[in-house]
Motif scaffolding. Structure first.
Motif, PDB file in Angstrom:
ATOM      1  N   HIS A   1       0.824  -1.211   0.000  1.00  0.00           N
ATOM      2  CA  HIS A   1       0.000   0.000   0.000  1.00  0.00           C
ATOM      3  C   HIS A   1       0.858   1.260   0.000  1.00  0.00           C
ATOM      4  N   ALA A   2       2.162   1.089  -0.227  1.00  0.00           N
ATOM      5  CA  ALA A   2       3.055   2.244  -0.252  1.00  0.00           C
ATOM      6  C   ALA A   2       2.717   3.148  -1.444  1.00  0.00           C
ATOM      7  N   THR A   3       2.875   4.432  -1.224  1.00  0.00           N
ATOM      8  CA  THR A   3       2.704   5.406  -2.315  1.00  0.00           C
ATOM      9  C   THR A   3       3.986   6.235  -2.374  1.00  0.00           C
ATOM     10  N   ALA A   4       4.055   7.112  -3.354  1.00  0.00           N
ATOM     11  CA  ALA A   4       5.211   7.995  -3.466  1.00  0.00           C
ATOM     12  C   ALA A   4       5.343   8.853  -2.208  1.00  0.00           C
ATOM     13  N   ALA A   5       4.190   9.214  -1.637  1.00  0.00           N
ATOM     14  CA  ALA A   5       4.211  10.109  -0.476  1.00  0.00           C
ATOM     15  C   ALA A   5       4.451   9.363   0.842  1.00  0.00           C
ATOM     16  N   ASP A   6       4.176   8.077   0.872  1.00  0.00           N
ATOM     17  CA  ASP A   6       4.248   7.338   2.138  1.00  0.00           C
ATOM     18  C   ASP A   6       4.691   5.915   1.852  1.00  0.00           C
ATOM     19  N   ASP A   7       5.899   5.587   2.293  1.00  0.00           N
ATOM     20  CA  ASP A   7       6.372   4.216   2.044  1.00  0.00           C
ATOM     21  C   ASP A   7       5.750   3.216   3.015  1.00  0.00           C
ATOM     22  N   ARG A   8       4.947   3.728   3.932  1.00  0.00           N
ATOM     23  CA  ARG A   8       4.194   2.892   4.882  1.00  0.00           C
ATOM     24  C   ARG A   8       5.084   2.165   5.903  1.00  0.00           C
ATOM     25  N   ARG A   9       6.362   2.530   5.967  1.00  0.00           N
ATOM     26  CA  ARG A   9       7.192   1.820   6.956  1.00  0.00           C
ATOM     27  C   ARG A   9       6.792   2.186   8.379  1.00  0.00           C
ATOM     28  N   ASP A  10       6.568   3.468   8.639  1.00  0.00           N
ATOM     29  CA  ASP A  10       6.145   3.867   9.990  1.00  0.00           C
ATOM     30  C   ASP A  10       4.815   3.224  10.357  1.00  0.00           C
ATOM     31  N   HIS A  11       3.900   3.220   9.385  1.00  0.00           N
ATOM     32  CA  HIS A  11       2.585   2.643   9.674  1.00  0.00           C
ATOM     33  C   HIS A  11       2.706   1.144   9.958  1.00  0.00           C
ATOM     34  N   ALA A  12       3.530   0.472   9.170  1.00  0.00           N
ATOM     35  CA  ALA A  12       3.746  -0.965   9.405  1.00  0.00           C
ATOM     36  C   ALA A  12       4.311  -1.182  10.806  1.00  0.00           C
ATOM     37  N   ASP A  13       5.312  -0.381  11.174  1.00  0.00           N
ATOM     38  CA  ASP A  13       5.904  -0.530  12.515  1.00  0.00           C
ATOM     39  C   ASP A  13       4.860  -0.309  13.596  1.00  0.00           C
ATOM     40  N   TRP A  14       4.003   0.684  13.358  1.00  0.00           N
ATOM     41  CA  TRP A  14       2.961   0.980  14.356  1.00  0.00           C
ATOM     42  C   TRP A  14       1.983  -0.192  14.484  1.00  0.00           C
ATOM     43  N   ILE A  15       1.603  -0.766  13.359  1.00  0.00           N
ATOM     44  CA  ILE A  15       0.671  -1.908  13.410  1.00  0.00           C
ATOM     45  C   ILE A  15       1.309  -3.073  14.164  1.00  0.00           C
ATOM     46  N   LEU A  16       2.582  -3.332  13.882  1.00  0.00           N
ATOM     47  CA  LEU A  16       3.258  -4.448  14.560  1.00  0.00           C
ATOM     48  C   LEU A  16       3.327  -4.203  16.067  1.00  0.00           C
ATOM     49  N   GLN A  17       3.602  -2.960  16.392  1.00  0.00           N
ATOM     50  CA  GLN A  17       3.643  -2.602  17.812  1.00  0.00           C
ATOM     51  C   GLN A  17       2.261  -2.820  18.447  1.00  0.00           C
ATOM     52  N   GLN A  18       1.205  -2.501  17.711  1.00  0.00           N
ATOM     53  CA  GLN A  18      -0.150  -2.684  18.239  1.00  0.00           C
ATOM     54  C   GLN A  18      -0.456  -4.155  18.517  1.00  0.00           C
ATOM     55  N   ALA A  19       0.143  -5.034  17.708  1.00  0.00           N
ATOM     56  CA  ALA A  19      -0.056  -6.471  17.963  1.00  0.00           C
ATOM     57  C   ALA A  19       0.497  -6.824  19.346  1.00  0.00           C
ATOM     58  N   GLY A  20       1.624  -6.234  19.697  1.00  0.00           N
ATOM     59  CA  GLY A  20       2.189  -6.445  21.034  1.00  0.00           C
ATOM     60  C   GLY A  20       1.318  -5.845  22.119  1.00  0.00           C
ATOM     61  N   VAL A  21       0.840  -4.627  21.861  1.00  0.00           N
ATOM     62  CA  VAL A  21      -0.058  -3.974  22.830  1.00  0.00           C
ATOM     63  C   VAL A  21      -1.292  -4.844  23.043  1.00  0.00           C
ATOM     64  N   PHE A  22      -1.835  -5.376  21.953  1.00  0.00           N
ATOM     65  CA  PHE A  22      -3.036  -6.212  22.045  1.00  0.00           C
ATOM     66  C   PHE A  22      -2.806  -7.396  22.973  1.00  0.00           C
ATOM     67  N   TRP A  23      -1.752  -8.172  22.704  1.00  0.00           N
ATOM     68  CA  TRP A  23      -1.558  -9.366  23.533  1.00  0.00           C
ATOM     69  C   TRP A  23      -1.273  -8.994  24.987  1.00  0.00           C
ATOM     70  N   ARG A  24      -0.420  -7.995  25.195  1.00  0.00           N
ATOM     71  CA  ARG A  24      -0.060  -7.672  26.578  1.00  0.00           C
ATOM     72  C   ARG A  24      -1.257  -7.147  27.361  1.00  0.00           C
ATOM     73  N   HIS A  25      -2.084  -6.337  26.703  1.00  0.00           N
ATOM     74  CA  HIS A  25      -3.271  -5.847  27.407  1.00  0.00           C
ATOM     75  C   HIS A  25      -4.226  -7.003  27.694  1.00  0.00           C
ATOM     76  N   PHE A  26      -4.404  -7.876  26.706  1.00  0.00           N
ATOM     77  CA  PHE A  26      -5.265  -9.036  26.946  1.00  0.00           C
ATOM     78  C   PHE A  26      -4.757  -9.837  28.133  1.00  0.00           C
ATOM     79  N   ALA A  27      -3.466 -10.155  28.134  1.00  0.00           N
ATOM     80  CA  ALA A  27      -2.894 -11.016  29.175  1.00  0.00           C
ATOM     81  C   ALA A  27      -3.056 -10.370  30.551  1.00  0.00           C
ATOM     82  N   GLN A  28      -2.797  -9.077  30.613  1.00  0.00           N
ATOM     83  CA  GLN A  28      -2.875  -8.387  31.894  1.00  0.00           C
ATOM     84  C   GLN A  28      -4.323  -8.339  32.393  1.00  0.00           C
ATOM     85  N   ARG A  29      -5.251  -8.052  31.495  1.00  0.00           N
ATOM     86  CA  ARG A  29      -6.650  -7.948  31.895  1.00  0.00           C
ATOM     87  C   ARG A  29      -7.255  -9.317  32.179  1.00  0.00           C
ATOM     88  N   PHE A  30      -6.869 -10.319  31.407  1.00  0.00           N
ATOM     89  CA  PHE A  30      -7.345 -11.685  31.657  1.00  0.00           C
ATOM     90  C   PHE A  30      -6.971 -12.096  33.078  1.00  0.00           C
TER      91      PHE A  30
END
Lengths: 426, 426
Positions: free
Chosen positions: A285-314
């Motif tokens: 989904h990269a464009t000339a204006a946005d190579d989407r690397r930051d967005h990809a990193d953010w999504i990957l980080q969110q996967a970590g946030v998801f599991w850790r929040h689930f584990a802590q709340r569970f």
């Protein structure tokens, strides 16, 4: 429509819905103004149902109706209407534990197999937002909260087993959609079936190698057995990024029509898998204006946030609500350390399940019947195939080498390494 | 009787049963001759029900009726009559797979909550036979066959999940007896409750140390959670040596009123535990003529025969009937080795469960409400306490040091070592 339907059922259309809603004053009042002035659009973009948004002077409602077939396949694949009933029952059973995390359902019509619910506005589907490169900082914690609350509060950890058995018996009648899962997730991708599809010819070889991999089939079959026998808690049953609606400050999980009692890791695995697929899809989904690397990193980080929040709340919810018949808290008074260790060991099993179910979800979304827009929206076929191949490589590792993944970070590191290796090679 | 009962229900007595049976020609014919000549005895020696044997010119019948309370506790412990219904349903669901291993049930009366079944003669209860020093060479293989057939043929290994879900939903309504298990097995022995009892004061210290052992409580709670959530197959639910009737050449499993879907290892663990308790009890039944050493050795050997036969038949039945939705055989065509390994790994989990549930069963039979005649019949209190202590020692090891027990022989060796150490010390 040629398929037989129960007496009283008819599929709604815009004029029909206008009349039907106008005849129900409490619902019409939520839309407001004269029915003739209502703005009605059909927006169902999923695989199964009709979804109408109705807007008027006072606000609006969303109307969701079952069709007697799989919308994405047509009348050749009939599908019982009762799934609307189970979605409504999910709200009855789990809804009280999920306030603010799901839309309110105001009315269920058993003749039309239709629900009238809160119109979420200005929400969009999380998957669409991620595709568009937008960030929703609270979204994954809300989904993790949904999963943790469902996992503990609908289970025998928190409730007398009699209540849980009765609820599980109710949802165990959700045969049609449970069969969809049993087949599409746990069997189809490993068989040569006409309803499977993939990016062809680019993935032909990978698809064939997945079908030929008996150890992979065994790993997935083991999880299929767990799905059908380990009745921990009420699952959403289809918890992907297309089942989440977001605005900048609100997140709601929708579409629990696959609801059934099952292993907790099935839901968390599905959501983790869909975040990982969103991550892998970003270069496409990269464009000339946005190579989407930051967005990809953010999504990957969110996967970590998801599991850790689930584990802590569970863990915290279990500790706070352990008044059920499984692991009764009263047996651990003054032994908080032993109880905490027991919860930690249980959570390790949920984590292992999560990774396995995530692997199965990735495989079926790339090689099976129902695909994800994350990949489908990549116009460049070779880019799409490359992204899908990376996702499949991780999925196979999750299923066949679980010992490599001691924690969520090791999963995210592996995902990143797959993308970076490709970047270096390119 | 002061407890309220549904209209039409009355507890049978000898004259009442004679009239009731005489009014039902098909059943009366099985007894044969004039009703006035029938010989009727009430023999219920269990904890829950009335059991009548009716004999006449043509043979006889056995009539089993629910009482609205726990017979062993009296009217102060009410118990719903519906358990008779679930026992009858067990025959409906599992009976077709268990021909020759269970008695035939000829009639179920929903008003009286009574079943009329085959009169097993000259059978006696296996526990009584073992107590009397008798051997039944085919008994444990028949019970293993019962457990293996139930485990595979009522499960999603062999059936479409829809059928399994429907059956599980039916038995999930067996609330009252499932609650008995949830409390008596998985909670009570670890709490200071008036309905617990043990050989006192001899075992006071051991009972207190069990209640104080938080790690043991956690191990048992984990199994209690599995019991309530892992719905593999239709369990007997109370598979001890008192639930088996034997003659020299016939074995039948009776009393499946605790039937519920659950983890396969619960039944195999209960039966293994009861064989182990029979073994530990043997020195207490020694006489001048028979020191019971040979009989003890034979019982211990039978525990090994039981597990090995179960394991072999479970695997063979799974392989032969894998047409269900869990582990569908069609996914493993030409990959018999992978499928065999998967079955072996699954069986290892069932073995681990079996040992854990066996440990929990031993503890609850010695420190909880419902005790075993194997120990109760030992008149010498110190001998009884010594035998019970050995059994508890093994039970704690099974629960807390499972890594010590890689196979069934290691369990039997440990049991034997406990008895021999005592013999040396004495």
């Amino acid at each position: 429509m040629s398929l037989p339907t129960p007496e009283g059922y008819y599929p709604l259309d815009e004029p029909g819905l206008r009349v039907w809603l106008a005849q129900r004053p409490a619902l019409a009042a939520k839309v407001g103004g004269a029915p003739a002035d209502w703005h009605i659009t059909e927006v169902g973009d999923g695989n199964l149902n009709l979804v109408f948004l109705v807007r008027g002077a006072a606000g609006g409602v969303c109307v969701k109706q079952s069709l007697p077939y799989v919308r994405a396949a047509g009348e050749s694949w009939p599908m019982p209407l009762e799934r609307a009933f189970f979605e409504y029952q999910h709200q009855q059973v789990a809804g009280p534990h999920l306030a603010g995390l799901v839309p309110q359902i105001w009315h269920y019509d058993p003749l039309l197999y239709a629900s009238v619910m809160e119109l979420l506005s200005p929400h969009i589907i999380l998957r669409q937002g991620l595709l568009a490169g937008r960030r929703y900082p609270q979204a994954v914690t809300a989904v993790a909260e949904f999963a943790a609350r469902s996992a503990v509060l609908t289970s025998a950890l928190a409730q007398p087993f009699e209540a849980v058995f009765d609820q599980a018996a109710l949802f165990s009648r959700n045969h049609a959609l449970t069969r969809v899962t049993a087949e599409l997730v746990f069997a189809d991708p490993f068989e040569d079936l006409p309803r499977n599809r993939w990016t062809s010819p680019e993935l032909d070889e990978v698809a064939a190698s997945v079908r030929a991999d008996a150890a992979l089939r065994a790993a997935v079959a083991r999880l299929g057995h767990r799905f059908l026998t380990q009745q921990d808690a009420l699952l959403h049953g289809d918890l992907h990024t297309g089942s989440v609606m977001v605005s900048d400050n609100d997140t709601r999980v929708i579409d629990p029509e696959f609801a059934v009692y099952g292993p907790v890791g099935f839901d968390t695995g599905a959501f983790l898998a869909n975040l990982l697929m969103a991550y892998f899809s970003q270069p496409g989904h990269a464009t000339a204006a946005d190579d989407r690397r930051d967005h990809a990193d953010w999504i990957l980080q969110q996967a970590g946030v998801f599991w850790r929040h689930f584990a802590q709340r569970f863990d915290a919810l279990w500790q706070a609500h352990a008044d059920g018949d499984a692991w009764p808290r009263r047996l651990f008074v003054g032994e908080e350390g032993v109880f905490a260790r027991a919860r930690r060991e249980h959570l390790q099993q949920v984590f292992a399940d999560t990774l396995g179910f995530a692997g199965a979800e990735i495989i079926r979304r790339i090689l099976g019947f129902a695909h994800n827009l994350d990949f489908e929206a990549i116009a460049d076929r070779s880019q799409r195939a490359a992204a899908e191949t990376r996702a499949l490589t991780l999925a196979r590792a999750l299923l066949l080498q679980p010992q490599r993944f001691a924690d969520i970070d090791s999963v995210l590191d592996s995902a990143q390494a797959l993308v970076e290796a490709e970047a270096v090679a390119a």
